[in-house]
Design a protein around this motif. Structure first.
Motif, PDB file in Angstrom:
ATOM      1  N   LYS B   9       0.871  -1.192   0.000  1.00 13.07           N
ATOM      2  CA  LYS B   9       0.000   0.000   0.000  1.00 13.07           C
ATOM      3  C   LYS B   9       0.899   1.231   0.000  1.00 13.07           C
ATOM      4  N   THR B  10       0.660   2.158  -0.939  1.00 12.08           N
ATOM      5  CA  THR B  10       1.496   3.364  -0.997  1.00 12.08           C
ATOM      6  C   THR B  10       0.611   4.596  -1.175  1.00 12.08           C
ATOM      7  N   PRO B  11       1.135   5.775  -0.842  1.00 18.94           N
ATOM      8  CA  PRO B  11       0.354   6.990  -1.101  1.00 18.94           C
ATOM      9  C   PRO B  11       0.215   7.194  -2.608  1.00 18.94           C
ATOM     10  N   ASP B  12      -0.906   7.767  -3.022  1.00 22.70           N
ATOM     11  CA  ASP B  12      -1.132   8.093  -4.424  1.00 22.70           C
ATOM     12  C   ASP B  12       0.023   8.949  -4.959  1.00 22.70           C
ATOM     13  N   LYS B  16       0.690  15.018  -1.535  1.00 24.04           N
ATOM     14  CA  LYS B  16       1.630  15.995  -0.982  1.00 24.04           C
ATOM     15  C   LYS B  16       2.345  15.282   0.167  1.00 24.04           C
ATOM     16  N   ILE B  17       3.662  15.323   0.145  1.00 26.79           N
ATOM     17  CA  ILE B  17       4.423  14.603   1.162  1.00 26.79           C
ATOM     18  C   ILE B  17       4.758  15.551   2.317  1.00 26.79           C
ATOM     19  N   ALA B  18       4.328  15.171   3.535  1.00 28.15           N
ATOM     20  CA  ALA B  18       4.615  15.981   4.721  1.00 28.15           C
ATOM     21  C   ALA B  18       4.850  15.042   5.901  1.00 28.15           C
ATOM     22  N   GLY B  30      -5.187  13.245   4.854  1.00 26.60           N
ATOM     23  CA  GLY B  30      -5.629  13.580   3.503  1.00 26.60           C
ATOM     24  C   GLY B  30      -4.963  12.761   2.410  1.00 26.60           C
ATOM     25  N   VAL B  31      -4.179  11.737   2.795  1.00 29.35           N
ATOM     26  CA  VAL B  31      -3.475  10.944   1.783  1.00 29.35           C
ATOM     27  C   VAL B  31      -4.406   9.874   1.218  1.00 29.35           C
TER      28      VAL B  31
END
Lengths: 318, 247
Positions: B9-12, B16-18, B30-31
């Motif tokens: 599973k990965t962020p889209d 935005k990377i924070a 919000g990811v």
């Protein structure tokens, strides 16, 4: 002792391995230990001259059967070599072969690994390596918590550094396991510079309007001795071959100079190129997001700017 | 023929990377989560194509993650695959993750294990190679084409400046990249079927992590683009030569 894996193709040592030697030599100096190399197979390069990159000693398993890469065989030979030479840190280039074997060697040695390191580790309090994560959108500082450590370094992030000195070459005898793969065909694209090894990359996007217009990209690449690349929409439309697609889901590059022509600069494309040292963007849309990630830019029509740029570079090199 | 496809599973890709908690934790606020594109588009879809050609092929999916990974593994099942296994542990250490998958792989006696070439979050490209080390299996990395031929696979892998085709005896591990298969979108039938496909949750084996993440940093912002007039390419050449020392 720092043991550097020296990778070869077609019996020539790869440029990325010279960088790995430079990195390993600097790391060995930092740790107060020797920088030694391990080479599998036979090469035409002068091995003693590897000293000029900082290598003090080379362990050579000079069996010609190792001239063809085989991940399972290389993993076993390198694991045995690391044990026989008592290596405490192993350094690989994070190139195609390094990606295939460094993690396997690490698990066999019960060593922690960081792949894609960007700089020398911080050894003041532990052994902390910085690497790129989230496809270039961030960095992570990762500590390796095991006695033996494995690092693979990102290409073009450390550079090749020259030293005085020669390398002593010692034959190393390691039992070579049976081959696990059989190579049946090799296909090399003639005359092209491999994207991941290139110092300069010239890349085209949809702004070029069609594959018939690629001549201006190729001309510019030629005067610069550069590799050519493209954005994803271009390879998806079959204007250019898939292996030229640079971006998050394509090839990630980190050349000294990346010239983007007619590419808007979507976040996925930037993720594949943002480790480039210098980025030049040529785009007729002044609002193209790529300009925000660029060092130099020209707002203008590629069909006019590129031939002029090619001529100007040719003139400057004359 | 039993295939095991590793799913992460990965962020889209547009996330935005924070980071939070003093830059020690990825900010999931919000990811949108997706199946790691290399696992989905190349490894999983190639496995599905193989099953379409030969219905005797069985596909198992495996993911290492806590309950929040279930929508992702269900989505993967909607594309295809017979059943899924979720190993109930969250870890950022590749060795811990690979050891969990290796334990499942040993039990399942798979003929072929497929991974994506890397995940788009940690970009470590470790799992396939580590599985090869842990299971003592042949490994073909960065493959862009594969056909099965009885007990061997013919695989094309990327090499510097080209590609090579090799034959590998099964069982083997292959990491997949672009070219391996064409991207698919799950259809309604697949989504309905995925609801009833078996999803087994297993508890992790105990392994010691080999690395620990201390902090994250964002790259320094570029100082700003220097624009050169379109009719003054000589100036760009001068800047590239003298200032950037680019050639």
């Amino acid at each position: 002792m720092v043991l550097i894996y020296i990778d070869q193709a077609d019996q020539q040592i790869k440029k990325s391995s010279l960088e790995a030697i430079s990195y390993g030599a600097a790391l060995a100096k930092q740790l107060g230990v020797t920088a030694e190399g391990i080479l599998l197979g036979t090469v035409t390069d002068d091995l003693a001259s590897l000293g000029k990159y900082g290598l003090q000693k080379l362990h050579h398993v000079g069996d010609a059967s190792l001239n063809h890469f085989d991940a399972k065989v290389f993993t076993q030979v390198l694991t045995d070599a690391a044990k026989a030479t008592n290596a405490s840190v192993l350094v690989f280039a994070h190139n195609l072969n390094g990606k295939a074997i460094a993690p396997a060697v690490a698990v066999k040695l019960h060593a922690g690994i960081v792949t894609g390191a960007n700089s020398l580790p911080d050894t003041s309090n532990g052994f902390t390596v910085t690497k790129t994560v989230f496809s270039g959108k961030a960095f992570a500082e990762i500590n390796i918590d095991t006695p033996i450590k494995v690092i693979s370094i990102n290409q073009n992030c450390f550079g090749v550094h020259m030293h005085e000195g020669a390398t002593s070459v010692e034959a190393l005898s390691i039992a070579i396991p049976a081959a696990s793969i059989k190579v049946t065909a090799t296909h090399k694209v003639d005359g092209e510079i491999p994207l991941t090894e290139a110092n300069i990359v010239v890349s085209g996007g949809r702004g070029l309007k069609g594959p018939e217009n690629w001549g201006i990209i190729e001309d510019l690449a030629k005067v610069l001795g550069a590799a050519t690349a493209c954005s994803r929409p271009v390879s998806d439309s079959d204007w250019r071959p898939h292996h030229e697609h640079v971006g998050q889901t394509g090839v990630q590059v980190a050349p000294n100079l990346y010239i983007a022509v007619g590419i808007s600069g979507a976040i996925q494309h930037l993720a594949g190129v943002n480790r480039s040292k210098t980025i030049v963007v040529i785009n007729k849309d002044p609002e193209a997001p790529f300009f925000k990630a660029a060092d130099y830019g020209i707002v203008g029509d590629a069909f006019e700017v590129l031939p002029a740029l090619t001529a100007a570079i040719q003139k400057s090199k004359a | 023929m039993k295939l095991l496809v590793c799913i992460s599973k990965t962020p889209d890709t547009t996330s935005k990377i924070a980071f939070t908690e003093g830059n020690t934790k990825f900010d999931e606020n919000g990811v949108q989560w997706i199946i790691n594109p290399y696992d989905e588009w190349y490894a999983l879809v190639r496995a599905i194509e193989m099953k379409e050609q030969d219905p005797s092929v069985t596909i198992h999916l495996v993911t290492v993650g806590e309950a929040d990974a279930e929508p992702i593994i269900r989505k993967a099942l909607a594309l295809g695959g017979d059943e899924a296994i979720r190993i109930n542990i969250q870890s950022n250490d590749s060795f811990v993750v690979a050891s969990q998958i290796a334990a499942i792989a040993k039990e399942g006696a798979y003929d072929l294990i497929l991974t994506g070439k890397e995940t788009i979050d940690y970009n470590s490209a470790c799992i396939g190679s580590m599985l090869a080390g842990l299971l003592d299996m042949p490994f073909v990395s960065l493959a862009n084409h594969m056909v099965l031929n009885g007990n061997t696979a013919s695989v094309k892998r990327e090499i510097e400046g080209g590609e090579e085709t090799c034959e590998v005896a099964l069982p083997a591990i292959v990491s997949c990249q672009k070219g391996m298969a064409e991207q698919r979108i799950p259809n309604m039938r697949g989504i309905m079927a995925a609801r009833t496909k078996p999803l087994k949750v297993v508890e992790p084996i105990v392994v010691q992590a080999t690395t620990s993440i201390k902090t994250y940093d964002l790259p320094p912002a570029k100082s700003g683009v220097k624009l050169v007039a379109a009719d003054n390419v000589d100036e760009l050449v001068r800047l590239l030569k003298e200032e950037a020392k680019a050639f």
